[in-house]
Motif scaffolding. Structure first.
Motif, mmCIF file in Angstrom:
data_model
loop_
_atom_site.group_PDB
_atom_site.id
_atom_site.type_symbol
_atom_site.label_atom_id
_atom_site.label_comp_id
_atom_site.label_asym_id
_atom_site.label_seq_id
_atom_site.Cartn_x
_atom_site.Cartn_y
_atom_site.Cartn_z
ATOM 1 N N ALA A 150 -3.658 3.507 -0.058
ATOM 2 C CA ALA A 150 -4.225 3.078 -1.337
ATOM 3 C C ALA A 150 -3.359 1.980 -1.939
ATOM 4 O O ALA A 150 -2.139 1.952 -1.749
ATOM 5 N N ARG A 151 -4.021 1.097 -2.670
ATOM 6 C CA ARG A 151 -3.340 0.053 -3.438
ATOM 7 C C ARG A 151 -4.283 -0.373 -4.558
ATOM 8 O O ARG A 151 -5.456 -0.661 -4.301
ATOM 9 N N THR A 152 -3.775 -0.388 -5.770
ATOM 10 C CA THR A 152 -4.514 -0.830 -6.952
ATOM 11 C C THR A 152 -5.967 -0.353 -6.972
ATOM 12 O O THR A 152 -6.884 -1.147 -7.101
ATOM 13 N N GLY A 153 -6.133 0.951 -6.819
ATOM 14 C CA GLY A 153 -7.452 1.545 -6.955
ATOM 15 C C GLY A 153 -8.333 1.490 -5.731
ATOM 16 O O GLY A 153 -9.414 2.047 -5.737
ATOM 17 N N VAL A 154 -7.918 0.818 -4.672
ATOM 18 C CA VAL A 154 -8.703 0.748 -3.442
ATOM 19 C C VAL A 154 -8.177 1.792 -2.473
ATOM 20 O O VAL A 154 -6.980 1.871 -2.209
ATOM 21 N N LEU A 155 -9.075 2.589 -1.961
ATOM 22 C CA LEU A 155 -8.720 3.580 -0.957
ATOM 23 C C LEU A 155 -9.115 3.030 0.405
ATOM 24 O O LEU A 155 -10.230 2.541 0.579
ATOM 25 N N TYR A 206 0.844 -1.191 0.000
ATOM 26 C CA TYR A 206 0.000 0.000 0.000
ATOM 27 C C TYR A 206 0.881 1.244 0.000
ATOM 28 O O TYR A 206 2.010 1.220 0.488
ATOM 29 N N GLU A 207 0.333 2.323 -0.500
ATOM 30 C CA GLU A 207 0.946 3.627 -0.378
ATOM 31 C C GLU A 207 0.198 4.364 0.729
ATOM 32 O O GLU A 207 -1.034 4.344 0.758
ATOM 33 N N ARG A 266 -9.595 12.567 -7.244
ATOM 34 C CA ARG A 266 -9.395 11.354 -8.038
ATOM 35 C C ARG A 266 -10.511 10.367 -7.737
ATOM 36 O O ARG A 266 -11.005 10.289 -6.617
ATOM 37 N N ARG A 267 -10.891 9.583 -8.706
ATOM 38 C CA ARG A 267 -11.943 8.584 -8.483
ATOM 39 C C ARG A 267 -11.354 7.373 -7.775
ATOM 40 O O ARG A 267 -10.365 6.815 -8.218
#
Length: 114
Positions: free
Chosen positions: A44-49, A25-26, A90-91
């Motif tokens: 966040a990781r691969t579009g998941v917040l 994750y970031e 961002r979405r």
């Protein structure tokens, strides 16, 4: 709140952030604040917040740190997540709410806690 409690909370948040970093994750924000309150971690990781609440206790002798994440706290975190998202256009799909419970040396992550 005592200095020891503040230090323990900060140490717990560092441990939780490292848990997420170790899993790819970031960490986008730590202790993000607005007029309505604070979010401990935003990751966040691969579009998941992930909106993460970290609860730290020296021991679980008086109950699990998870018990401190009440319905009112969950409702507040949802509102705070909306405020964070409004500032970061961002979405994100999906948004997940995690709770990290730290008691002594133990660390438990509940993904999608609510």
């Amino acid at each position: 709140m005592s200095r020891a409690t503040i230090r323990a909370g900060a140490a717990g948040e560092r441990r939780a952030a490292n848990w997420y970093l170790d899993r790819g994750y970031e960490v986008l924000d730590r202790n993000w604040r607005c007029a309505s309150g604070e979010i401990d971690l935003v990751c966040a990781r691969t579009g998941v917040l992930v909106i993460c609440e970290v609860k730290t206790r020296h021991t679980d002798a008086f109950g699990s740190p998870l018990e401190a994440v009440t319905f009112a706290k969950q409702r507040r975190l949802r509102r705070l997540a909306g405020a964070w998202l409004a500032q970061h256009p961002r979405r994100w799909a999906p948004v997940r709410f995690d709770v990290v419970a730290i008691a002594g040396a133990g660390l438990e992550v509940i993904e999608g806690a609510f």
